[in-house]
Enzyme design. Structure first.
Site, short mmCIF file in Angstrom:
data_model
loop_
_atom_site.label_atom_id
_atom_site.label_comp_id
_atom_site.label_asym_id
_atom_site.label_seq_id
_atom_site.Cartn_x
_atom_site.Cartn_y
_atom_site.Cartn_z
N GLY A 45 25.05 9.61 -8.13
CA GLY A 45 24.20 9.67 -9.09
C GLY A 45 24.69 10.73 -10.32
N GLN A 50 23.79 16.32 -16.87
CA GLN A 50 25.03 16.78 -16.20
C GLN A 50 26.50 16.75 -16.73
OE1 GLN A 50 23.41 14.90 -12.30
NE2 GLN A 50 24.59 16.61 -11.56
N CYS A 106 24.33 18.44 -5.35
CA CYS A 106 24.31 18.22 -6.47
C CYS A 106 25.84 18.70 -7.05
CB CYS A 106 23.50 19.07 -7.23
SG CYS A 106 23.47 18.78 -8.99
N LEU A 107 26.13 17.46 -7.75
CA LEU A 107 27.66 17.81 -8.74
C LEU A 107 27.89 18.81 -9.29
CD1 LEU A 107 28.63 13.68 -9.38
CD2 LEU A 107 28.98 15.34 -7.52
N HIS A 148 16.00 12.74 -7.52
CA HIS A 148 16.98 13.58 -7.85
C HIS A 148 17.36 13.41 -9.31
CE1 HIS A 148 20.30 16.42 -6.97
NE2 HIS A 148 20.62 15.94 -7.89
N GLU A 149 17.80 12.41 -9.54
CA GLU A 149 18.19 12.04 -11.05
C GLU A 149 17.20 12.28 -12.07
OE1 GLU A 149 21.21 12.26 -11.28
OE2 GLU A 149 21.69 12.10 -9.15
N HIS A 152 16.34 15.80 -12.75
CA HIS A 152 17.55 16.11 -13.67
C HIS A 152 17.09 15.87 -15.24
CE1 HIS A 152 20.95 17.99 -12.01
NE2 HIS A 152 21.14 16.85 -11.22
#
Length: 198
Positions: A45, A50, A106-107, A148-149, A152
């Protein structure tokens, strides 16, 4: 085009995304670039925050994972692999049910992961890039990724959902990452060549 994924400490990660009033060619291109970027980073995701663009747009693809997921429309199960990747505009979550605890990373916060408590089942409603609307229920990894997204998109990071002791154990790493990000933001930007993965 592969975009730069911003790291912890970047102000965009704490911004609530702006609602997208109209899906323009630029929004569709951004979503396409985010999907390429997500794949290049081996993620499942990626939210617009991000890549430094605080707006209500996220992409998800959990089809390569061996972790279980289910997706339903009007109570009917769907073949998830045929629905991926998802590009969700102005997503809204509701009707959460149950609880699941599992590992998340997380990226934008590399090398840190922890067990996070999430709803086991969630209802997702969003606009699509073609202007239509999508609504589905999901469980497993897809439910975790959606939560999660959408966090964000509201300026919330998975570390905010860690237990106090767990977060304290990562305090040193987070401080170092934040300092490095602030240092990079303060230094003059070097010209970067855009490239596409062929």
């Amino acid at each position: 085009m592969i975009l730069e994924i911003v790291k912890y400490g970047h102000p965009a990660l704490r911004e609530k995304g702006k609602r997208i009033e109209r899906v323009t060619p630029e929004i569709r291109q951004l979503a396409a670039d985010m999907i390429v970027t997500m794949y290049a980073a081996d993620g499942v995701g990626l939210a617009a925050q991000q890549v430094g663009r605080p707006m209500m747009l996220t992409v998800i693809d959990i089809s390569a994972s061996e972790l279980p997921s289910e997706m339903f429309v009007d109570g009917r199960p769907l073949d998830i692999k045929t629905r991926m990747p998802l590009a969700l505009v102005n997503p809204h979550l509701s009707h959460s049910e149950g609880e699941q605890v599992g590992p998340e990373g997380c990226l934008s916060i590399p090398e840190i992961s922890a067990d996070i408590r999430r709803a086991a089942k969630i209802h997702v409603r969003a606009q699509m890039l073609d202007g239509g609307e999508i609504a589905f229920d999901c469980t497993g990894l897809l439910a975790r990724a959606a939560q999660h997204e959408v966090d964000h998109l509201n300026g919330i990071l998975f570390i905010d959902r860690m237990g106090t002791a767990t977060r304290a154990s990562f305090a040193g790493k987070l401080k170092k990452m934040q300092t490095e990000t602030h240092s990079q933001l303060a230094s003059p930007a070097k010209p970067r060549r855009a490239f596409a993965r062929l």
